[in-house]
Design an enzyme around this catalytic site. Structure first.
Site, PDB file in Angstrom:
ATOM      1  N   ASP A 230       0.852  -1.258   0.168  1.00  0.00           N
ATOM      2  CA  ASP A 230       0.126  -0.134   0.041  1.00  0.00           C
ATOM      3  C   ASP A 230       0.825   1.303  -0.040  1.00  0.00           C
ATOM      4  O   ASP A 230       2.060   1.126  -0.008  1.00  0.00           O
ATOM      5  CB  ASP A 230      -0.856   0.074   1.302  1.00  0.00           C
TER       6      ASP A 230
ATOM      7  N   GLU B 182      -9.733  -1.701   5.322  1.00  0.00           N
ATOM      8  CA  GLU B 182     -10.212  -1.501   6.632  1.00  0.00           C
ATOM      9  C   GLU B 182     -11.584  -2.429   6.789  1.00  0.00           C
ATOM     10  O   GLU B 182     -12.135  -2.941   6.129  1.00  0.00           O
ATOM     11  CB  GLU B 182     -10.603   0.149   6.783  1.00  0.00           C
TER      12      GLU B 182
ATOM     13  N   ASN C 140      -7.111  -2.692  14.389  1.00  0.00           N
ATOM     14  CA  ASN C 140      -8.896  -2.955  14.071  1.00  0.00           C
ATOM     15  C   ASN C 140      -8.861  -4.123  13.296  1.00  0.00           C
ATOM     16  O   ASN C 140      -9.882  -4.419  12.800  1.00  0.00           O
ATOM     17  CB  ASN C 140      -9.488  -1.745  13.458  1.00  0.00           C
TER      18      ASN C 140
ATOM     19  N   HIS D 201      -7.142  -4.754  10.404  1.00  0.00           N
ATOM     20  CA  HIS D 201      -6.916  -4.524   8.799  1.00  0.00           C
ATOM     21  C   HIS D 201      -5.666  -5.088   8.530  1.00  0.00           C
ATOM     22  O   HIS D 201      -4.733  -5.282   9.161  1.00  0.00           O
ATOM     23  CB  HIS D 201      -7.086  -2.965   8.517  1.00  0.00           C
TER      24      HIS D 201
END
Ligand code: GLP
Length: 241
Positions: free
Chosen positions: A67, A143, A136, A138
């Site tokens: 990314d 996400e 979280n 990811h």
């Protein structure tokens, strides 16, 4: 998924470096998917040490990073391109043509993502994808969402992720709101996956990834469906298992 727990993060990192090294020894022309964040840093230090000792040769390896922040150019101190250059590529004398990272400055991010997936496919797909884990749940910058994403795309970052990554940015500087990321399908097509998670702030996400249902609200839980995924944890990250 194959879960291994180590007493501390150093040992989990060495284990990850060993798996990556094994891949490169086995096939010096390997196509590696790489990750950023704090977690891979000790892994990269191990790989650099092995390369400097002559154990590993990265000259024929091809890399694709997961990314990049939208809006950050290669020279921006917080861009993932710069991170990779400083923490891995420059130490291995890798040539620009070996390295691939989504272009955060692409005028048309969707076209950039399509081209990125096409380039991975043209390279024969990823032999091994290294992953960290967001607090979280990811992976890459996929996400939590109502559906699993498919191919690479431009994502709006969650507030939690922006808060988590704030520490990498200078005081007063905005954490980008968007990023270009490999999608879940792109990651799942890797022939082997090695995910590393260390520290107590990953424990909840690890628990949901390993023991919970496969749920797009915990993107990493999809790894339960992968045929060759190895999860390397330290004791803190594994505390709730
Ligand atoms: C970022 C990256 C992820 C990484 C995550 C965790 O959001 N896009 O690929 O896994 O951070 O980072 P850290 O290892 O610093 O906890």
């Amino acid at each position: 998924m194959n879960v291994r727990v180590y007493p501390n993060g150093d040992l989990a990192s060495i284990a990850a470096a060993v798996l990556i090294a094994g891949q490169v020894v086995d096939n010096p022309r390997s196509v590696l998917g790489l990750a950023t964040g704090s977690t891979p840093l000790p892994i990269y230090r191990e790989l650099i040490a092995m390369a400097h000792r002559g154990v590993l040769d990265f000259q024929n390896v091809t890399t694709y990073n997961l990314d990049e922040y939208a809006g950050l150019g290669p020279d921006h101190p917080c861009s993932y391109r710069r991170f990779m250059q400083e923490n891995l590529f420059s130490h291995l004398q890798m040539r620009p043509e070996q390295i691939h990272i989504p272009n955060g400055l692409a005028e048309d991010p969707d076209a950039e993502c399509r081209a990125y997936d096409a380039a991975i496919a043209a390279a024969g797909g990823l032999d091994l994808q290294l992953l960290g884990l967001g607090s979280n749940g990811h992976i890459g910058f996929n996400e939590p969402a109502p559906h699993f994403t498919t191919n690479s795309y431009c994502v709006r970052l969650s507030e939690q992720t922006r808060r988590d990554n704030r520490r990498f940015f200078a005081e007063g500087e905005q954490v980008p709101t968007h990023a270009l990321t490999m999608g879940i399908a792109s990651i799942m097509q890797a022939r082997r996956i090695v995910l590393v998670a260390t520290g107590p702030n990953k424990a909840q996400a690890v628990k949901r990834m390993v023991d919970g249902p496969v749920d797009p609200m915990v993107p990493a839980s999809i790894l339960q469906m992968h045929r060759h995924a190895t999860i390397l944890l330290d004791a803190d990250a594994a505390a709730l298992l």
